[in-house]
Design an enzyme around this catalytic site. Structure first.
Site, short mmCIF file in Angstrom:
data_model
loop_
_atom_site.label_atom_id
_atom_site.label_comp_id
_atom_site.label_asym_id
_atom_site.label_seq_id
_atom_site.Cartn_x
_atom_site.Cartn_y
_atom_site.Cartn_z
NE ARG A 397 50.89 41.98 38.58
CZ ARG A 397 50.50 42.19 37.41
NH1 ARG A 397 50.63 43.45 37.09
NH2 ARG A 397 50.11 41.25 36.56
CG ASN A 433 47.84 37.65 42.31
OD1 ASN A 433 47.54 36.38 41.74
ND2 ASN A 433 47.89 38.43 41.56
CD GLU A 434 50.24 38.11 38.90
OE1 GLU A 434 50.60 39.39 38.96
OE2 GLU A 434 49.27 37.64 38.08
CG ASN A 435 52.86 37.79 46.88
OD1 ASN A 435 52.14 36.99 47.09
ND2 ASN A 435 52.59 39.31 47.08
NE ARG A 472 47.61 33.04 38.57
CZ ARG A 472 48.70 33.83 37.98
NH1 ARG A 472 48.94 35.01 38.69
NH2 ARG A 472 48.81 33.73 36.84
#
Length: 828
Positions: A397, A433-435, A472
């Site tokens: 994030r 993850n969730e970039n 992801r």
């Protein structure tokens, strides 16, 4: 009656225990001691290192700050991460101890080996800074040889410290935008020495790392193993090092030997290669491991290390499933966060073993370690239990920071691959993850994120060409890694769960290799529903199943189960049941991983029924299984089991003579249900007959006490389960009063239960009021645990909630409050 979690034969349980113990042994160096005891801790900063080591005046009130005795592992945030009334502490903290250092090797090195510490760490011997590290999850070492020798020459060594070496460590988990992971992440960025710290003695000539690469051809007929070693910088380049290697098969028989010499150089040095005919393959069903025994040097000054490896062949078929050793393996997975009730990240080795055994007993053969490199203990257990692994760096994030930020990410990628390279369980290195989640920086540039992700992808392949890369949820970069997982939360953040298969098929078509990680929903442990799917009536089908900004909020936005549902275990079981039955009909699917295995703490969910908890786990934060655990077991395991839904549902409700649904989760061929002694027939299991794979009955209950029993059959084997509950037909209105009752007193803990009643004294069985427990007098609430029975502030589950406490008879009073209702008080 509560049946065992995993009803299996004694020998199978014994074998599992032995495998877990073997798998958890570290591939450690010469002489290594865990530094668990004799520590003191102070939360907050010191004025300088002198405050940690200056002579103390016994009994003087001027000796500040006050230090608290602790044992390691230890986390700053063991309790405050789930305190409903505060933000969890982020800042510095200090630890100190005194070491007895006696290195047995002539000219040897004395090292401190950190298995992980959060998040920035500085290390001091007396007043000398000897090392530092940024990153809370990778392993690292500090060579304290010279600092120890220098301090041993001082007067303070003999007089003040009586021949001991003062060690002080400063950890710091302060918010820092130029450090990964982002504080926007849906998990706590913990601080402290929350993994094991080891004192290690090495001889003068030693290797700091072994890289053993074991592979086979797709048919598994021939195995190849290549071995490299890396020397520390302290060993001069060009130094000739005698090396002896033995390769042992899973039974301990030598199948390869090498004796020779290598010369130290920067980076990794090739040692030897082995060819193994018809190797015993590693797989989830038979996780066979070979031992690579390496000796560097000769005689008593030699360095020894053993690495465990597994021969296997992995392949993610383009536009198809995953294959292990040439055969399709449906990855049946879950996720793990490093988090537990009462200790936060500071999980001990026995706790980790218990967690991994519970996963294996649920039928897991795959795990994604979210969202950071995890303990070597976890990886060893995955190897020995047969659980394949996706492990990732904590680029999670917030966007993309500057050069310092990017250097840390690359450094952690390098460390993760190097430190876990030998593990046969690892099949994927995760890049992030969730970039696609912005807000840490004023700039959110997709092209820069793509460029950096490409750099990470290339780096991972340079470090290890044999494994896949993955991310992801970052659709604008899904073409970069080898494997992609989109966001699919059918029936929770978006859409309805019956959309799952269609949505997944569409996402599958858009990438080369597809793997679905993160699906599921929250459930408040102990909350059950007679009509769990009511929220689905508000939600239209075919509107997608992704998670969007704000979907985790319980307020505003479009209709979705995560906001409008009842958060019952009943609903979650239906959602899980549907997903699992559908996965059996998707031959192209590589696999899926439920998010997560265990409830975990998070700073971004203060309004959840247990504040600051992500409650999507199938077990609670203290390992207590929820009902969904057994749904997975019924699809994923083979040892006969049967579980009637509702073990934690003490009162059901409805009309007199109404036919009520009873579900049995079982992997057996057939099952017979008995209600109050009467048989309601034998049913045959059929996985596509939703719910409960056809093992569901509609039966009448008696008003008052009821007993339900099931007998399930698998061939000649038979297993049973039973539950007891009360059936209420009285209707209730709005909650009008609270009661507080002592329900148990055992093992030094009293259990009290709060209940909600209407004005006529009828239990309000669907009440979800907020409750607040408090205590006066002698005693202590067992709260701040992040569980439904271990929180001072909690939403009721079916009009009730419990909490446990330590009490002194006649001197302890407990109270419970709920907005708008009179307080209930109980003197113990």
């Amino acid at each position: 009656m509560r049946k065992p979690l995993f009803p299996c034969q004694f020998l199978q349980c014994l074998l599992l225990l032995v495998v877990c113990c073997l798998g958890s042994r570290p591939a450690s160096a010469q002489q290594q001691t865990r530094l668990n005891t004799g520590w003191e801790y102070v939360r907050g900063d010191l004025g300088g290192i002198w405050e940690a080591v200056r002579p103390a005046v016994a009994g003087s009130p001027e000796t500040v700050p006050l230090w608290t005795p602790v044992t390691l592992p230890h986390c700053f945030n063991a309790l405050d991460a789930v305190d409903p009334d505060v933000n969890y502490y982020q800042g510095p903290g200090w630890y100190r101890t005194q070491l007895a250092v006696q290195n047995p090797y002539a000219g040897g090195r004395t090292l401190l080996h950190f298995e992980g510490a959060g998040q920035k760490t500085e290390v001091y011997i007396h007043t000398t800074k000897v090392g530092s590290h940024v990153g809370g999850y990778d392993e690292w070492t500090v060579d304290i040889t010279e600092a120890v020798a220098d301090f041993q020459k001082t007067e303070a060594y003999q007089k003040q410290f009586k021949g001991k070496i003062p060690l002080s460590i400063r950890c710091d988990n302060s918010r820092d935008l130029e450090m990964i992971p982002s504080d926007l992440s849906d998990f706590n960025i913990y601080g402290g020495l929350y993994r094991y710290l080891n004192l290690t003695y090495e001889p003068a000539l030693y290797a700091e790392r072994l890289m053993a690469h074991a592979v086979t051809d797709a048919a598994g007929k021939t195995g190849a193993l290549s071995l490299k070693i890396a020397f520390p910088a302290i060993v001069p380049a060009g130094t000739a090092a005698p090396v002896t290697v033995r390769l042992l098969d899973p039974r301990g028989k030598a199948v390869g030997q090498y004796r020779g010499s290598v010369r130290a150089a920067a980076g990794e040095v090739a040692v030897t290669d082995f060819t193994v005919k018809k190797p015993q393959l590693w797989s989830p069903e038979a996780p066979r491991q070979y031992a690579v025994e390496v000796t560097v040097g000769e005689g008593k000054q030699a360095w020894h290390q053993t690495a465990l490896v597994g021969f296997r062949h992995i392949e993610f078929v383009e536009k198809g499933p995953f294959k292990l050793n040439g055969q399709r393996l449906l990855l049946r997975g879950t996720h793990r966060h490093e988090d537990h009730a009462g200790v936060a990240a500071a999980m001990t080795e026995p706790m980790i073993r218990q967690e991994m055994r519970l996963m294996k007993q649920m039928g897991v053969n795959f795990i994604r370690l979210g969202h950071y490199q995890q303990s070597r203990i976890v990886l060893n257990l995955c190897d020995s239990l047969g659980i394949v692994v996706w492990e990732e760096i904590p680029w999670c994030r917030g966007g993309l920071g500057g050069p310092v930020y990017q250097a840390q990410a690359k450094r952690m990628m390098t460390h993760m691959v190097q430190q876990h390279y030998n593990h046969p369980a690892v099949i994927i290195w995760g890049l992030g993850n969730e970039n696609d989640w912005p807000n840490d920086f004023p700039e959110f540039d997709k092209q820069k994120i793509r460029a950096f992700m490409t750099d990470l992808n290339d780096l991972a392949h340079q470090l290890d060409a044999s494994r896949y890369t993955a991310i992801r949820r970052c659709d604008f970069a899904k073409d970069i890694p080898d494997v992609y997982s989109p966001s699919i939360w059918a029936g929770w953040y978006r859409g309805i769960y019956t959309d799952y298969k269609a949505v997944t098929e569409e996402e599958f078509k858009q990438v080369k290799r597809f793997l679905h990680v993160e699906w599921g929903g929250d459930s408040h442990a102990g909350r059950h529903s007679e009509n769990p799917d009511n929220a689905l009536a508000k939600i239209a089908a075919g509107q997608g199943a992704d998670e969007r900004s704000g979907d985790a909020s319980l307020f505003g936005g479009s209709a979705r189960v995560s906001k409008d549902g009842d958060w019952s275990e009943t609903y979650l079981c239906n959602l899980v049941d549907w997903h699992l039955k559908e996965q059996e009909t998707m031959p192209w699917l590589s696999g899926a991983a439920y998010w997560p295995f265990k409830d975990f703490s998070t700073p971004v969910r203060p309004d959840n029924p247990v504040p600051y908890m992500n409650q999507k786990g199938v077990v609670e934060r203290d390992f207590t299984p929820k009902e969904a655990y057994y749904v997975f077991q019924s699809y994923w395991t083979t040892v006969p089991m049967a579980h009637i839904y509702g073990h934690s549902w003490p009162v059901r409700w409805g009309e007199e003579s109404e036919l009520k649904l009873v579900k049995v989760y079982s992997n057996c061929e057939r099952a017979e249900l008995f209600v109050n002694g009467k048989s309601y027939g034998l049913k045959t299991r059929a996985s596509q007959d939703f719910p409960a794979a056809g093992l569901h009955w509609r039966v009448p209950f008696a008003t008052g006490a009821n007993q339900v029993r099931v007998v399930a059959y698998q061939g000649k084997q038979r297993v049973e389960d039973q539950i007891s509950f009360r059936y209420q037909t009285e209707k209730w209105t709005a909650p009008a009063r609270l009661t507080l009752t002592k329900t148990a007193d055992a093992n030094g803990l009293v259990t009290v239960e709060a209940q909600l009643f209407d004005a006529q004294g009828v239990p309000c069985l669907d009440a979800a009021n907020w409750l607040r427990f408090s205590l006066a007098g002698e005693g202590r609430l067992h709260d701040d645990l992040g569980t439904s029975s271990g929180s001072s502030k909690v939403q009721a589950y079916n009009g009730r909630a419990i909490i446990r406490l330590e009490a002194t008879p006649g001197q302890t009073t407990v109270a419970v409050q709920s907005p708008g209702l009179p307080t209930a008080v109980l003197a113990l």
